[in-house]
Design an enzyme around this catalytic site. Structure first.
Site, mmCIF file in Angstrom:
data_model
loop_
_atom_site.group_PDB
_atom_site.id
_atom_site.type_symbol
_atom_site.label_atom_id
_atom_site.label_comp_id
_atom_site.label_asym_id
_atom_site.label_seq_id
_atom_site.Cartn_x
_atom_site.Cartn_y
_atom_site.Cartn_z
ATOM 1 N N SER A 106 -17.217 1.262 -1.000
ATOM 2 C CA SER A 106 -16.548 -0.029 -1.215
ATOM 3 C C SER A 106 -17.360 -1.202 -0.674
ATOM 4 O O SER A 106 -16.858 -2.322 -0.603
ATOM 5 C CB SER A 106 -15.168 -0.013 -0.530
ATOM 6 O OG SER A 106 -14.359 1.001 -1.060
ATOM 7 N N VAL A 164 -3.295 -0.993 3.587
ATOM 8 C CA VAL A 164 -2.950 -1.431 4.940
ATOM 9 C C VAL A 164 -3.980 -2.417 5.467
ATOM 10 O O VAL A 164 -3.629 -3.419 6.102
ATOM 11 C CB VAL A 164 -2.812 -0.217 5.880
ATOM 12 C CG1 VAL A 164 -2.599 -0.669 7.326
ATOM 13 C CG2 VAL A 164 -1.659 0.672 5.438
ATOM 14 N N CYS A 211 4.870 5.112 10.201
ATOM 15 C CA CYS A 211 5.663 4.049 9.574
ATOM 16 C C CYS A 211 7.165 4.294 9.684
ATOM 17 O O CYS A 211 7.936 3.369 9.973
ATOM 18 C CB CYS A 211 5.261 3.903 8.108
ATOM 19 S SG CYS A 211 5.216 5.457 7.182
ATOM 20 N N ASN A 267 7.100 -0.790 4.717
ATOM 21 C CA ASN A 267 6.268 0.165 5.448
ATOM 22 C C ASN A 267 4.813 -0.262 5.576
ATOM 23 O O ASN A 267 4.110 0.170 6.500
ATOM 24 C CB ASN A 267 6.335 1.546 4.791
ATOM 25 C CG ASN A 267 5.934 1.526 3.333
ATOM 26 O OD1 ASN A 267 6.642 0.941 2.502
ATOM 27 N ND2 ASN A 267 4.821 2.149 2.993
ATOM 28 N N HIS A 319 10.435 1.533 3.094
ATOM 29 C CA HIS A 319 11.068 2.768 3.551
ATOM 30 C C HIS A 319 12.518 2.487 3.946
ATOM 31 O O HIS A 319 12.811 1.467 4.571
ATOM 32 C CB HIS A 319 10.352 3.335 4.775
ATOM 33 C CG HIS A 319 9.018 3.959 4.473
ATOM 34 N ND1 HIS A 319 8.500 4.062 3.210
ATOM 35 C CD2 HIS A 319 8.105 4.526 5.311
ATOM 36 C CE1 HIS A 319 7.317 4.673 3.274
ATOM 37 N NE2 HIS A 319 7.065 4.967 4.544
#
Length: 340
Positions: free
Chosen positions: A40, A14, A130, A316, A243
């Protein structure tokens, strides 16, 4: 003059989409920071034709930043969102943490853009679930015309809603079905997802519904109208992105399917693809990368006095998450911050 924008969780599915969409839509940015957890840290992510190196979310100073798009999950949001909001930075949060807080607006810009004005209570705006986001885009223009009494929705939700590990699990299980000895046991999901469907998303509640189903009920009431009755069955399917939803709507007033089709064609954020022939509808594979919520299979429900059925499909990772967050930022900028 543009905005100073933070994307927290920039290395996730996302978060990367947030950066892509900010660039694609030409959001007015003066400065941008990509934040990630320490594991990360230093990862490079793309923002248009630029490459950003992620900074440490834990030590980042939000002072002087205008908007922060959060895609870091509820636990991390609970720690960092108040910290960011306290500096005057408006947090647009993709987790479920603040969605049901009465002091935090829950916003889908095509549906309730005026709700962004409620951000001042906590300096936080919530992004909906979502599956809810795409459904309410379809419901709102029909509700304005004929008043919705009840919605029965069954969802067909892609694995990307569970994150990268779920995408990998579907891929590995699918490959393993064709290679003897390479079968992959379920890890992300309680049962095999490849070539299967799982009627279980999020945790089970005492009444037998799942948390995902409860979210659709509570969020539709908060975003559209608390008087609407909603019942949902949420199902995970072996699709990577996109979705789908089968939606049955009961109205107070009669609404002809032809008029409903015309209303939806004119509604913001919706693309109607509805031909009564083979292939005259949209499937999740076709919606990937698109901004629109696609509506197909619009037809009268003859079993009730004022009923319609429709098929609703959306990316989504976009409308269900990143796109809606960026649209909230655009709405906030146009109505409140007014820079750029």
């Amino acid at each position: 003059m543009g905005y100073n924008v933070v994307v927290a969780g920039a290395t996730g599915n996302v978060g990367r989409e947030m950066l892509n969409i900010l660039a694609e839509r030409g959001f007015p940015v003066d400065k941008i920071a990509a934040l990630a957890s320490r594991k990360s840290l230093g990862t490079e992510v793309s923002f248009g034709d630029k490459t950003l190196t992620t900074e440490d979310l834990d030590t980042f100073d939000f002072t002087g930043w205008d908007i922060a798009l959060f895609a870091i999950g509820s636990d991390a949001t609970k720690k960092y969102a108040p910290k960011a909001a306290a500096t005057g930075c408006v947090v647009i949060d993709n987790s479920s943490l603040y969605r049901y807080d009465p002091k935090v607006p829950l916003v889908v810009p095509e549906v309730n853009p005026e709700a962004v004005l409620g951000y001042k209570a906590k300096n936080i705006i919530a992004n909906p679930n979502c599956s809810t986001a795409q459904m309410v885009v379809a419901l709102k223009p029909l509700h304005d015309r004929a008043r919705i009494k009840r919605v029965v929705v069954s969802t067909y939700q892609s694995v990307s809603g569970s994150g990268k590990e779920a995408i990998d699990e579907l891929w590995d299980q699918t490959k393993g079905m064709y290679v003897p000895g390479q079968e992959v046991a379920p890890s992300v999901y309680p049962k095999q997802i490849a070539f299967n469907v799982i009627p279980h998303i999020d945790v089970f509640l005492e009444d037998g519904t799942t948390k995902e189903e409860w979210k659709m009920v509570a969020e539709t009431k908060k975003i559209v109208d608390p008087a609407i009755k909603v019942t949902a069955t949420c199902v995970r399917v072996p699709v990577f992105v996109g979705h789908s939803e089968s939606i049955n709507i009961e109205f107070e007033d009669h609404l002809d399917e032809a008029e409903a089709r015309d209303i939806l064609r004119e509604a913001p954020g919706i693309m109607v693809i509805d031909k009564r022939e083979a292939g005259g509808y949209i499937t999740p594979v076709e919606c990937v990368g698109d901004y629109a919520t696609f509506i197909s299979r619009i037809r009268q429900d003859s079993t009730i006095d004022n009923g319609l059925n429709l098929w609703c499909v959306s990316d989504n990772l976009r409308k269900g998450a990143a796109l809606n967050a960026v649209q909230i930022a655009e709405t906030l900028g146009a109505r409140v911050l007014k820079k750029g």
